[in-house]
Design a protein around this motif. Structure first.
Motif, mmCIF file in Angstrom:
data_model
loop_
_atom_site.group_PDB
_atom_site.id
_atom_site.type_symbol
_atom_site.label_atom_id
_atom_site.label_comp_id
_atom_site.label_asym_id
_atom_site.label_seq_id
_atom_site.Cartn_x
_atom_site.Cartn_y
_atom_site.Cartn_z
ATOM 1 N N LEU A 29 -44.576 160.504 -44.027
ATOM 2 C CA LEU A 29 -44.953 158.772 -44.373
ATOM 3 C C LEU A 29 -44.964 157.537 -42.932
ATOM 4 C CD1 LEU A 29 -42.628 158.956 -47.755
ATOM 5 C CD2 LEU A 29 -45.219 158.085 -47.759
ATOM 6 N N SER A 30 -43.771 158.114 -41.638
ATOM 7 C CA SER A 30 -43.770 157.329 -41.433
ATOM 8 C C SER A 30 -44.999 157.310 -39.664
ATOM 9 C CB SER A 30 -42.281 157.859 -40.101
ATOM 10 O OG SER A 30 -41.799 158.829 -39.878
ATOM 11 N N LEU A 31 -45.261 158.117 -39.887
ATOM 12 C CA LEU A 31 -46.351 158.466 -38.698
ATOM 13 C C LEU A 31 -48.052 158.479 -38.737
ATOM 14 C CD1 LEU A 31 -45.734 159.173 -35.544
ATOM 15 C CD2 LEU A 31 -45.461 161.901 -36.011
ATOM 16 N N SER A 32 -48.111 159.336 -40.075
ATOM 17 C CA SER A 32 -49.540 158.888 -40.560
ATOM 18 C C SER A 32 -50.433 157.899 -40.942
ATOM 19 C CB SER A 32 -49.526 159.989 -41.880
ATOM 20 O OG SER A 32 -48.780 160.828 -41.089
ATOM 21 N N ASP A 33 -51.973 157.682 -40.864
ATOM 22 C CA ASP A 33 -52.325 155.858 -40.692
ATOM 23 C C ASP A 33 -52.790 156.807 -42.596
ATOM 24 O OD1 ASP A 33 -51.958 154.743 -38.623
ATOM 25 O OD2 ASP A 33 -53.325 156.592 -38.012
ATOM 26 N N ARG A 34 -53.462 158.013 -42.548
ATOM 27 C CA ARG A 34 -53.798 158.302 -43.642
ATOM 28 C C ARG A 34 -52.645 159.836 -44.320
ATOM 29 N NH1 ARG A 34 -58.765 160.660 -44.455
ATOM 30 N NH2 ARG A 34 -58.738 160.513 -42.467
ATOM 31 N N ILE A 35 -52.708 160.507 -45.215
ATOM 32 C CA ILE A 35 -52.492 161.319 -45.403
ATOM 33 C C ILE A 35 -53.344 162.359 -46.664
ATOM 34 C CG2 ILE A 35 -50.301 162.245 -47.183
ATOM 35 C CD1 ILE A 35 -48.383 159.906 -46.122
ATOM 36 N N ALA A 36 -53.159 163.669 -46.424
ATOM 37 C CA ALA A 36 -54.130 164.736 -47.815
ATOM 38 C C ALA A 36 -52.683 165.434 -47.435
ATOM 39 C CB ALA A 36 -54.661 165.003 -46.409
ATOM 40 N N ASP B 270 -42.217 152.918 -34.424
ATOM 41 C CA ASP B 270 -42.836 151.883 -33.748
ATOM 42 C C ASP B 270 -44.178 152.013 -33.646
ATOM 43 O OD1 ASP B 270 -42.638 149.484 -33.605
ATOM 44 O OD2 ASP B 270 -42.420 149.060 -30.828
ATOM 45 N N LYS B 271 -45.242 151.684 -34.146
ATOM 46 C CA LYS B 271 -46.042 151.616 -33.770
ATOM 47 C C LYS B 271 -47.495 150.583 -34.782
ATOM 48 C CE LYS B 271 -47.986 154.812 -37.542
ATOM 49 N NZ LYS B 271 -48.945 154.369 -38.402
ATOM 50 N N THR B 272 -48.363 149.975 -33.949
ATOM 51 C CA THR B 272 -49.361 148.838 -34.750
ATOM 52 C C THR B 272 -50.593 149.834 -35.942
ATOM 53 O OG1 THR B 272 -50.641 149.609 -33.135
ATOM 54 C CG2 THR B 272 -49.245 148.190 -32.858
ATOM 55 N N PRO B 273 -51.132 148.981 -36.768
ATOM 56 C CA PRO B 273 -51.785 149.684 -37.323
ATOM 57 C C PRO B 273 -53.250 150.981 -36.538
ATOM 58 C CG PRO B 273 -51.367 147.778 -38.354
ATOM 59 C CD PRO B 273 -50.974 147.532 -36.640
ATOM 60 N N ALA B 274 -53.909 151.677 -37.356
ATOM 61 C CA ALA B 274 -54.356 152.295 -36.087
ATOM 62 C C ALA B 274 -56.066 151.434 -36.497
ATOM 63 C CB ALA B 274 -54.760 153.282 -37.165
ATOM 64 N N ARG B 275 -56.577 151.530 -35.432
ATOM 65 C CA ARG B 275 -58.339 150.982 -34.972
ATOM 66 C C ARG B 275 -59.375 152.345 -35.724
ATOM 67 N NH1 ARG B 275 -58.421 146.460 -30.841
ATOM 68 N NH2 ARG B 275 -59.458 146.168 -32.153
ATOM 69 N N PRO B 276 -59.388 152.967 -36.593
ATOM 70 C CA PRO B 276 -60.400 154.751 -36.651
ATOM 71 C C PRO B 276 -61.920 153.740 -35.785
ATOM 72 C CG PRO B 276 -58.929 154.038 -38.782
ATOM 73 C CD PRO B 276 -59.250 152.445 -38.021
ATOM 74 N N GLY B 277 -61.606 154.680 -34.673
ATOM 75 C CA GLY B 277 -63.690 154.732 -34.383
ATOM 76 C C GLY B 277 -64.614 155.853 -34.479
ATOM 77 N N ALA B 278 -64.857 155.999 -33.965
ATOM 78 C CA ALA B 278 -66.190 157.627 -34.099
ATOM 79 C C ALA B 278 -65.745 158.118 -35.284
ATOM 80 C CB ALA B 278 -67.043 158.153 -33.391
ATOM 81 N N GLU B 279 -66.223 159.758 -36.076
ATOM 82 C CA GLU B 279 -65.434 160.273 -36.615
ATOM 83 C C GLU B 279 -65.876 162.114 -35.076
ATOM 84 O OE1 GLU B 279 -67.297 162.327 -40.768
ATOM 85 O OE2 GLU B 279 -68.688 163.132 -39.134
ATOM 86 N N VAL B 280 -64.415 162.190 -34.983
ATOM 87 C CA VAL B 280 -64.372 163.426 -34.767
ATOM 88 C C VAL B 280 -64.227 164.540 -35.271
ATOM 89 C CG1 VAL B 280 -62.559 164.418 -33.329
ATOM 90 C CG2 VAL B 280 -63.241 162.131 -32.973
ATOM 91 N N THR C 133 -62.255 164.692 -43.396
ATOM 92 C CA THR C 133 -62.698 164.312 -41.572
ATOM 93 C C THR C 133 -61.451 162.950 -41.074
ATOM 94 O OG1 THR C 133 -63.109 161.938 -43.739
ATOM 95 C CG2 THR C 133 -65.169 163.949 -43.236
ATOM 96 N N LEU C 134 -61.690 162.865 -40.407
ATOM 97 C CA LEU C 134 -60.975 162.221 -38.901
ATOM 98 C C LEU C 134 -61.383 161.991 -38.637
ATOM 99 C CD1 LEU C 134 -57.491 162.656 -38.788
ATOM 100 C CD2 LEU C 134 -58.055 164.448 -36.967
ATOM 101 N N ARG C 135 -61.135 161.016 -37.792
ATOM 102 C CA ARG C 135 -61.558 160.056 -36.613
ATOM 103 C C ARG C 135 -61.058 159.982 -35.550
ATOM 104 N NH1 ARG C 135 -65.738 157.847 -40.046
ATOM 105 N NH2 ARG C 135 -66.403 156.523 -38.494
ATOM 106 N N ALA C 136 -61.385 159.111 -34.622
ATOM 107 C CA ALA C 136 -60.737 158.888 -33.260
ATOM 108 C C ALA C 136 -59.696 157.643 -33.384
ATOM 109 C CB ALA C 136 -62.013 158.454 -32.192
ATOM 110 N N GLY C 137 -58.177 157.781 -32.915
ATOM 111 C CA GLY C 137 -57.939 156.628 -32.922
ATOM 112 C C GLY C 137 -56.974 156.155 -34.537
ATOM 113 N N GLU C 138 -56.841 157.686 -34.885
ATOM 114 C CA GLU C 138 -55.677 157.729 -36.165
ATOM 115 C C GLU C 138 -54.875 159.155 -36.286
ATOM 116 O OE1 GLU C 138 -58.129 157.345 -39.949
ATOM 117 O OE2 GLU C 138 -59.380 159.136 -39.794
ATOM 118 N N ILE C 139 -54.328 159.079 -37.334
ATOM 119 C CA ILE C 139 -53.221 160.267 -37.094
ATOM 120 C C ILE C 139 -53.621 160.270 -39.089
ATOM 121 C CG2 ILE C 139 -51.334 161.065 -37.344
ATOM 122 C CD1 ILE C 139 -50.253 158.959 -35.508
ATOM 123 N N LEU C 140 -53.841 161.547 -39.285
ATOM 124 C CA LEU C 140 -53.904 162.352 -40.538
ATOM 125 C C LEU C 140 -52.713 162.857 -41.146
ATOM 126 C CD1 LEU C 140 -55.096 162.562 -43.693
ATOM 127 C CD2 LEU C 140 -56.487 164.840 -42.320
#
Length: 520
Positions: free
Chosen positions: A476-483, A249-259, A282-289
């Protein structure tokens, strides 16, 4: 297959470890020629129960019947003589022995090893071919991946021709395709009249593979159901004692600055093999890759470099930038201590080898890596062990570690509770970047729900999270982007709602259907 007698019957089994009652008056009947699942939360006592059946532990009370005959199983040799084989969740392999030597260990035909090895080599080749468990018999265990080590454990049991086969979380280190192959093997064994007990926390596996399922909770047997007459929701509620959310159960990510920014990262191991072949991420704040891939395709090496586990590696080149600053790739400036100072938390893929010191207490393990913090110092000279123990107790309570005893050694916790200890240590530090390797490997459904919530909460608090998992449904269920990684390279990136397990599986095998379509 029908029979007047159950293949296995346990009556009134009880077992305590000091004040901890692991099994309490458990009775269970397993029909011959069936696959019988046993599920329950970590610490529910299911592995202890099966370890009693295999002779690894002795029950304090109770009786064991095999094929209708009361049987005294005093040790594993007695279990093997009774036709029982077991594949443990944590491997029982001699790491500096070869695959072949491990397979025959304890099953030698006599004092002379050469005839035993020759016979085993022939049988191992036949088993490997028949069941698709291809492993080099001359490979040394410490030099092969965990997926191949799992295959060796399965081959050991098959080699002993057990009529009753117990598997404790057997798919914890397997890819979905390898797990499907394993279940094909189990169904063939069932068709041959073998009886199989499958201990797993994965409800999908229970529903797809078993005929009957028994549910344990807090050391007791609470229900047994025909698999066709139940479902994941009922089983999850029986396991936990409450309704469980079976999706993230998660809301859409709101990516911030590049971490994190990785450019042209290459790793050559001590044997001269190129393990990472120019990684760009690359991976940004507030996202799960989410990083998907079959074990052995470079994910482990990437986590090790990022986490500062450099001593086991060979040559590392390229660049890693963390919050705009270059990270050292070698030497003390690139070790784990330096990574922690750079606000990088790390949950290793193998909790027992890299996340914990098994003979140390829980409170010591929760402090590892952060024990030099000024909050835990007295007069700048000594560690404040009392403060460390109090904080450990708080974290164990918050993460529902069972039993919540800071003085219990790490080796005495179940696998899932060991994982909670590592997660509590790393997540509670609120890192800017969290590296998570196989976060729910061997973890029960209730704990999975909790761990996922904690990871999402950390993301929502602004952390960047790099998730490595062999569980595609988790990716698939936890990630905001998948590599997806294959052979040390990034095969491609996808958004979870624009892909599926089939496409990810092709990428994991080195095939990009989209690229092929564009080329055509």
């Amino acid at each position: 297959m029908s029979s007047a007698q159950p293949a296995i019957e346990l009556i009134g089994i009880s077992k305590a470890f000091g004040p901890v009652q692991a099994n309490r008056d458990i009775s269970i009947r397993v029909a011959p020629g069936t696959i019988h699942g046993i599920i329950g939360e970590n610490g529910a006592g299911k592995s202890t129960l099966m370890s009693i059946l295999y002779g690894f532990y002795r029950a304090d009370r109770g009786e064991i019947f095999i094929n209708g005959r009361k049987t005294d199983i005093s040790d594993s040799q007695a279990a093997i003589a009774a036709g029982i084989g077991m594949v443990f969740q944590h491997f029982k392999l001699v790491e500096n022995f070869t695959v072949l030597e491990n397979v025959i260990l304890g099953a030698e035909d006599g004092a002379l090893l050469r005839p035993s090895l020759a016979k085993a080599r022939k049988e191992l080749a036949a088993l490997s071919s028949e069941y698709g468990l291809d492993v080099d018999p001359d490979a040394v265990i410490e030099r092969i991946g965990v997926g191949f080590q799992q295959r060796v454990e399965i081959l050991k049991a098959l080699y002993r021709r057990a009529d009753i086969l117990i598997l404790d979380e057997p798919t914890g280190v397997l890819t979905p395709a390898e797990a499907d192959q394993l279940f094909r093997i189990l169904h063939r064994l069932k068709e041959e009249g073998k009886t199989i007990i499958l201990i797993t926390h994965k409800l999908r596996e229970i529903m797809e593979a078993t005929d009957t399922v028994s549910v344990m909770r807090r050391g007791e047997m609470v229900a047994t159901r025909k698999t066709a007459e139940t479902g994941p929701e009922e089983l999850a509620e029986l396991m936990v004692g409450r309704k469980v959310l079976l999706r993230v159960d998660k809301t859409p990510a709101r990516p911030g600055a590049e971490v994190l920014a990785i450019h042209d990262l290459k790793v050559t191991d001590p044997a001269g093999v190129l393990r990472l072949k120019g990684i760009d991420l690359t991976l940004r704040a507030g996202e799960i890759l989410g990083l998907a891939g079959v074990a052995g395709n470079g994910q482990s090496e990437l986590l090790e470099v990022l986490g500062g586990m450099l001593p086991a590696l060979g040559t590392v080149t390229g660049s890693i930038r963390m919050q705009g600053r270059d990270l050292a790739l070698t030497g003390a400036a690139g070790d784990g201590k330096a990574r922690r100072a750079a606000q990088i938390g790390h949950v290793p893929e193998d909790r027992q080898r890299a996340g914990l010191v098994m003979d140390f207490f829980a409170w010591e393990n929760i402090a590892f890596g952060y024990h030099a913090d000024t909050a835990y110092q007295r007069s700048g000279l000594f560690m404040d062990n009392g403060a460390l123990r109090r904080e450990a107790a708080d974290k164990m309570d918050r993460y529902d570690v069972r039993p919540p005893d800071p003085w219990l050694k790490a080796k005495n916790f179940s696998g899932g509770n060991q994982q909670k200890i590592v997660l509590a240590r790393e997540i509670e530090r609120k890192p800017a970047l969290l590296l998570v390797g196989q976060p729910t490997r061997g973890v029960d459904i209730g704990a999975i729900e909790f761990i996922h919530k904690e990871i999402v909460a950390l993301r929502d608090a602004g952390a960047a999270i790099l998730l490595v998992s062999v569980e595609l449904d988790e990716i698939l269920s936890l990630s905001d982007r998948i590599a997806v990684m294959f052979d040390g390279r990034i095969m491609g990136e996808r958004l979870p709602d624009e892909t599926d397990e089939k496409e990810l599986g092709l990428l994991m095998a080195g095939m990009d259907a989209r690229a092929s379509g564009e080329a055509a």
